[in-house]
Every structure is written in C-alpha cells, then in structure tokens.
Design an enzyme around this catalytic site. Structure first.
Site, short mmCIF file in Angstrom:
data_model
loop_
_atom_site.label_atom_id
_atom_site.label_comp_id
_atom_site.label_asym_id
_atom_site.label_seq_id
_atom_site.Cartn_x
_atom_site.Cartn_y
_atom_site.Cartn_z
N ARG A 137 0.83 -1.20 0.00
CA ARG A 137 0.00 0.00 0.00
C ARG A 137 0.87 1.26 0.00
O ARG A 137 1.88 1.31 0.70
CB ARG A 137 -0.92 0.02 1.22
N ASP A 138 0.42 2.24 -0.79
CA ASP A 138 1.11 3.52 -0.80
C ASP A 138 0.96 4.18 0.57
O ASP A 138 -0.12 4.21 1.15
CB ASP A 138 0.53 4.42 -1.90
N ILE A 139 2.05 4.74 1.05
CA ILE A 139 2.06 5.34 2.39
C ILE A 139 1.24 6.63 2.44
O ILE A 139 0.81 7.06 3.51
CB ILE A 139 3.52 5.58 2.84
N ASN A 193 4.66 6.73 -13.60
CA ASN A 193 5.30 8.02 -13.82
C ASN A 193 6.75 7.81 -14.24
O ASN A 193 7.41 6.90 -13.75
CB ASN A 193 5.25 8.86 -12.54
N VAL A 232 10.15 8.31 -6.79
CA VAL A 232 10.97 7.18 -6.37
C VAL A 232 11.49 6.49 -7.64
O VAL A 232 10.69 5.99 -8.45
CB VAL A 232 10.17 6.20 -5.49
N HIS A 266 7.55 1.66 -10.82
CA HIS A 266 6.40 1.09 -10.10
C HIS A 266 5.12 1.49 -10.81
O HIS A 266 5.03 2.53 -11.43
CB HIS A 266 6.38 1.57 -8.65
N MET A 267 4.13 0.62 -10.64
CA MET A 267 2.79 0.88 -11.16
C MET A 267 1.90 1.25 -9.98
O MET A 267 1.87 0.56 -8.98
CB MET A 267 2.27 -0.38 -11.85
N HIS A 268 1.18 2.38 -10.11
CA HIS A 268 0.18 2.76 -9.11
C HIS A 268 -1.15 2.12 -9.52
O HIS A 268 -1.59 2.27 -10.67
CB HIS A 268 -0.04 4.27 -9.10
#
Ligand code: AMP
Length: 119
Positions: free
Chosen positions: A30-32, A88, A97, A101-103
């Site tokens: 999970r994204d912080i 991104n 970062v 990564h994939m959101h």
C-alpha cells in the site's frame, strides 16, 4: 549501476510496509500516502529505475505487474467499477521514487486524466 531506493528495502523486508503480494518477480504494497481509497504500488523486485530504462529482459516482470494489478483490484473490490494504473517516468512525469512502479488507484471515480498546466 543504479542506486537503490527505499523500495528495495521494502522488497527485502528490511523496512516495514503494508505488503499485499510478493512473488519471484514483483512485490505489491500500500502507498504510504494514498491518493484514492485504494492506492497500491506494484513494483518489479529487480531495480529498474524508470520506464525509460526498460529492456526486453524485463518484459516478464513488467507483464506480471498487470496480472497482479488485476488480482489485487479484484481483491480490493474495485474491479467492476474500474480503476487507473499509472507509471510516472522521470522529472516531467513527476516520478519521485526511481524504482519503476505501477500505481493501482481506485475506490472512487477519477478526474480527467491529464491536467493541462503543471503546478
Ligand atoms: P512516484 O511519484 O510515481 O514516484 O510515486 C512514489 C510513491 O511512493 C508515492 O505515491 C509515495 O507516497 C510512495 N511512497 C514513498 N515511500 C513509501 C513507503 N515507504 N511506503 C509506501 N509508499 C511509499
């Protein structure tokens, strides 16, 4: 040699995260700082700094990002209504970062995809 980020430490479980999935190729947590009710990051275990560094040898891990996104979206109950997947890239893509990564973002309806003027 690319410099490691905090994501490598999360993948190796050297620092805590809310990890939802891990296999030999990818890790999801999970994204912080969630931007939507469901906000999960899906990350190749090997360090690829940006989308601009992708090579053919990465195709298996990058394909896995999508199958894991599908599975986690179903588990989160957002698959039927839909969601957004974002990668991104570098400064103009607002990447913070530098470990690709994939959101996975869902649980509410998104706005228009592109903001015309950056802030
Ligand atoms: P990006 O701007 O595409 O590079 O996204 C980086 C994302 O990583 C942001 O949404 C951050 O909230 C998230 N993030 C940074 N550090 C952590 C962490 N330790 N655990 C979980 N998510 C993080």
């Amino acid at each position: 040699m690319a410099e490691e980020t905090i994501f490598s430490k999360i993948i190796r479980k050297e620092i805590p995260s809310d990890m939802l999935y891990q296999d030999d190729l990818v890790t999801a947590f999970r994204d912080i700082n969630p931007a939507m009710p469901t906000h999960i990051l899906i990350v190749p275990n090997d360090l690829i700094p940006t989308a601009a560094d992708v090579e053919p040898e990465h195709e298996l891990a990058l394909g896995r990002l999508f199958t894991v996104a599908r599975k986690l979206a179903e588990e989160a109950g957002i698959a039927e209504d839909g969601y957004r997947l974002i990668v991104n890239c570098k400064e103009h893509g607002r990447q913070d970062v530098f470990h690709l990564h994939m959101h996975l973002l869902g649980g509410a309806k998104h706005g228009p995809m592109l903001i015309k003027k950056p802030d």
